[in-house]
Design a protein around this motif. Sequence first.
Motif, mmCIF file in Angstrom:
data_model
loop_
_atom_site.group_PDB
_atom_site.id
_atom_site.type_symbol
_atom_site.label_atom_id
_atom_site.label_comp_id
_atom_site.label_asym_id
_atom_site.label_seq_id
_atom_site.Cartn_x
_atom_site.Cartn_y
_atom_site.Cartn_z
ATOM 1 N N LEU A 91 0.821 -1.213 0.000
ATOM 2 C CA LEU A 91 0.000 0.000 0.000
ATOM 3 C C LEU A 91 0.854 1.262 0.000
ATOM 4 C CD1 LEU A 91 -2.911 -0.936 2.424
ATOM 5 C CD2 LEU A 91 -3.076 -0.406 -0.013
ATOM 6 N N THR A 92 1.954 1.226 0.724
ATOM 7 C CA THR A 92 2.865 2.370 0.758
ATOM 8 C C THR A 92 3.455 2.610 -0.624
ATOM 9 O OG1 THR A 92 3.385 1.945 3.069
ATOM 10 C CG2 THR A 92 4.936 3.305 1.856
ATOM 11 N N HIS A 93 3.855 1.541 -1.310
ATOM 12 C CA HIS A 93 4.386 1.691 -2.668
ATOM 13 C C HIS A 93 3.348 2.324 -3.594
ATOM 14 C CE1 HIS A 93 8.022 -0.207 -1.614
ATOM 15 N NE2 HIS A 93 7.785 -1.438 -2.026
ATOM 16 N N LEU A 94 2.091 1.916 -3.433
ATOM 17 C CA LEU A 94 1.023 2.487 -4.265
ATOM 18 C C LEU A 94 0.758 3.951 -3.920
ATOM 19 C CD1 LEU A 94 -1.563 -0.432 -4.320
ATOM 20 C CD2 LEU A 94 -0.343 0.508 -6.289
ATOM 21 N N ALA A 95 0.634 4.224 -2.629
ATOM 22 C CA ALA A 95 0.289 5.581 -2.193
ATOM 23 C C ALA A 95 1.384 6.583 -2.532
ATOM 24 C CB ALA A 95 0.018 5.591 -0.692
ATOM 25 N N ARG A 96 2.614 6.158 -2.425
ATOM 26 C CA ARG A 96 3.738 7.067 -2.687
ATOM 27 C C ARG A 96 4.196 7.012 -4.136
ATOM 28 N NH1 ARG A 96 7.059 6.024 2.909
ATOM 29 N NH2 ARG A 96 5.556 7.090 4.235
ATOM 30 N N ARG A 97 3.482 6.210 -4.927
ATOM 31 C CA ARG A 97 3.799 6.061 -6.352
ATOM 32 C C ARG A 97 5.280 5.757 -6.541
ATOM 33 N NH1 ARG A 97 -0.517 6.805 -9.000
ATOM 34 N NH2 ARG A 97 0.427 7.120 -11.037
ATOM 35 N N LEU A 113 4.984 0.823 -9.137
ATOM 36 C CA LEU A 113 3.767 1.213 -9.847
ATOM 37 C C LEU A 113 3.963 1.203 -11.363
ATOM 38 C CD1 LEU A 113 0.927 1.899 -9.043
ATOM 39 C CD2 LEU A 113 1.532 4.309 -9.103
ATOM 40 N N ASP A 114 5.143 1.585 -11.819
ATOM 41 C CA ASP A 114 5.393 1.654 -13.260
ATOM 42 C C ASP A 114 5.966 0.356 -13.837
ATOM 43 O OD1 ASP A 114 7.779 1.906 -11.908
ATOM 44 O OD2 ASP A 114 8.610 3.429 -13.244
ATOM 45 N N ASN A 115 6.057 -0.695 -13.011
ATOM 46 C CA ASN A 115 6.587 -1.976 -13.471
ATOM 47 C C ASN A 115 5.499 -3.043 -13.298
ATOM 48 O OD1 ASN A 115 7.917 -4.416 -13.842
ATOM 49 N ND2 ASN A 115 9.797 -3.726 -12.846
ATOM 50 N N VAL A 175 5.138 -6.095 -14.249
ATOM 51 C CA VAL A 175 5.578 -7.453 -13.907
ATOM 52 C C VAL A 175 5.868 -7.540 -12.414
ATOM 53 C CG1 VAL A 175 7.403 -9.180 -14.244
ATOM 54 C CG2 VAL A 175 6.500 -7.913 -16.203
ATOM 55 N N ARG A 176 6.618 -6.600 -11.926
ATOM 56 C CA ARG A 176 6.957 -6.589 -10.498
ATOM 57 C C ARG A 176 5.703 -6.403 -9.639
ATOM 58 N NH1 ARG A 176 10.493 -2.550 -6.988
ATOM 59 N NH2 ARG A 176 11.611 -4.059 -5.719
ATOM 60 N N ARG A 177 4.859 -5.481 -10.037
ATOM 61 C CA ARG A 177 3.632 -5.223 -9.288
ATOM 62 C C ARG A 177 2.749 -6.473 -9.253
ATOM 63 N NH1 ARG A 177 1.817 -1.081 -12.015
ATOM 64 N NH2 ARG A 177 0.301 -2.259 -13.209
ATOM 65 N N GLY A 178 2.614 -7.135 -10.391
ATOM 66 C CA GLY A 178 1.794 -8.336 -10.458
ATOM 67 C C GLY A 178 2.347 -9.481 -9.624
ATOM 68 N N LEU A 179 3.647 -9.699 -9.700
ATOM 69 C CA LEU A 179 4.242 -10.796 -8.938
ATOM 70 C C LEU A 179 4.232 -10.509 -7.438
ATOM 71 C CD1 LEU A 179 7.181 -11.862 -11.285
ATOM 72 C CD2 LEU A 179 5.103 -13.146 -10.747
ATOM 73 N N TRP A 180 4.461 -9.262 -7.047
ATOM 74 C CA TRP A 180 4.418 -8.944 -5.617
ATOM 75 C C TRP A 180 2.996 -9.050 -5.074
ATOM 76 C CZ3 TRP A 180 8.190 -4.650 -3.660
ATOM 77 C CH2 TRP A 180 9.510 -5.067 -3.876
ATOM 78 N N LEU A 197 11.192 -12.695 -4.709
ATOM 79 C CA LEU A 197 12.620 -12.695 -5.021
ATOM 80 C C LEU A 197 12.920 -12.797 -6.512
ATOM 81 C CD1 LEU A 197 14.013 -14.934 -2.137
ATOM 82 C CD2 LEU A 197 13.907 -12.431 -2.279
ATOM 83 N N SER A 198 11.923 -13.156 -7.317
ATOM 84 C CA SER A 198 12.169 -13.270 -8.754
ATOM 85 C C SER A 198 12.217 -11.910 -9.449
ATOM 86 C CB SER A 198 11.121 -14.161 -9.406
ATOM 87 O OG SER A 198 9.857 -13.550 -9.374
ATOM 88 N N VAL A 199 11.759 -10.875 -8.767
ATOM 89 C CA VAL A 199 11.812 -9.509 -9.317
ATOM 90 C C VAL A 199 12.208 -8.537 -8.206
ATOM 91 C CG1 VAL A 199 10.269 -9.755 -11.307
ATOM 92 C CG2 VAL A 199 9.302 -9.387 -9.052
ATOM 93 N N VAL A 200 13.371 -8.736 -7.644
ATOM 94 C CA VAL A 200 13.826 -7.919 -6.506
ATOM 95 C C VAL A 200 14.142 -6.492 -6.924
ATOM 96 C CG1 VAL A 200 15.633 -7.659 -4.770
ATOM 97 C CG2 VAL A 200 14.675 -9.904 -5.235
ATOM 98 N N ARG A 201 14.865 -6.359 -8.012
ATOM 99 C CA ARG A 201 15.269 -5.017 -8.453
ATOM 100 C C ARG A 201 14.105 -4.290 -9.129
ATOM 101 N NH1 ARG A 201 20.340 -7.544 -11.305
ATOM 102 N NH2 ARG A 201 18.532 -8.362 -12.371
ATOM 103 N N PRO A 202 13.954 -3.014 -8.873
ATOM 104 C CA PRO A 202 12.876 -2.249 -9.511
ATOM 105 C C PRO A 202 12.931 -2.279 -11.038
ATOM 106 C CG PRO A 202 13.802 -0.987 -7.709
ATOM 107 C CD PRO A 202 14.685 -2.202 -7.888
#
Length: 134
Positions: free
Chosen positions: A27-33, A38-40, A42-47, A98-103
Amino acid sequence: MSESTRFTAGILLITVVTIAYGGLTLLTHLARRKAGYLDNPVRRGLWTAGHAHAGVLVLLALAVLPYVDAADLSDGGRTLVRTLFVAAPILMPLGFFLSVVRPSDTKPNKLIWLTVAGGASLSAGALLLGVSLL
């Protein structure tokens, strides 16, 4: 309820706090954009999948614990089934996270196979427990 089942339930209930913390982080990642989340997609979906699987699989593991004590299994068999059901909510979310650790990751790395290991653990535990209850 056996002592082993009670102990396993206690551990699983404690993990609910970590799952709630993970939800707050998302939620913090979403709220703080936050860039890289938010712009990735694949990462957003897997997390998101990792967080959802953690919560559902912990609840499933808690729900099946009373059946483990009722199953026609040896003590070792009960320990194996408990372990398989506890491993699933650990391995699957780890694979997603862990499969998409880096932004900048736009595709999962080889750690995505932890999700397969978690699924295999869940399937084996469910099959063993189901058969032993028949």
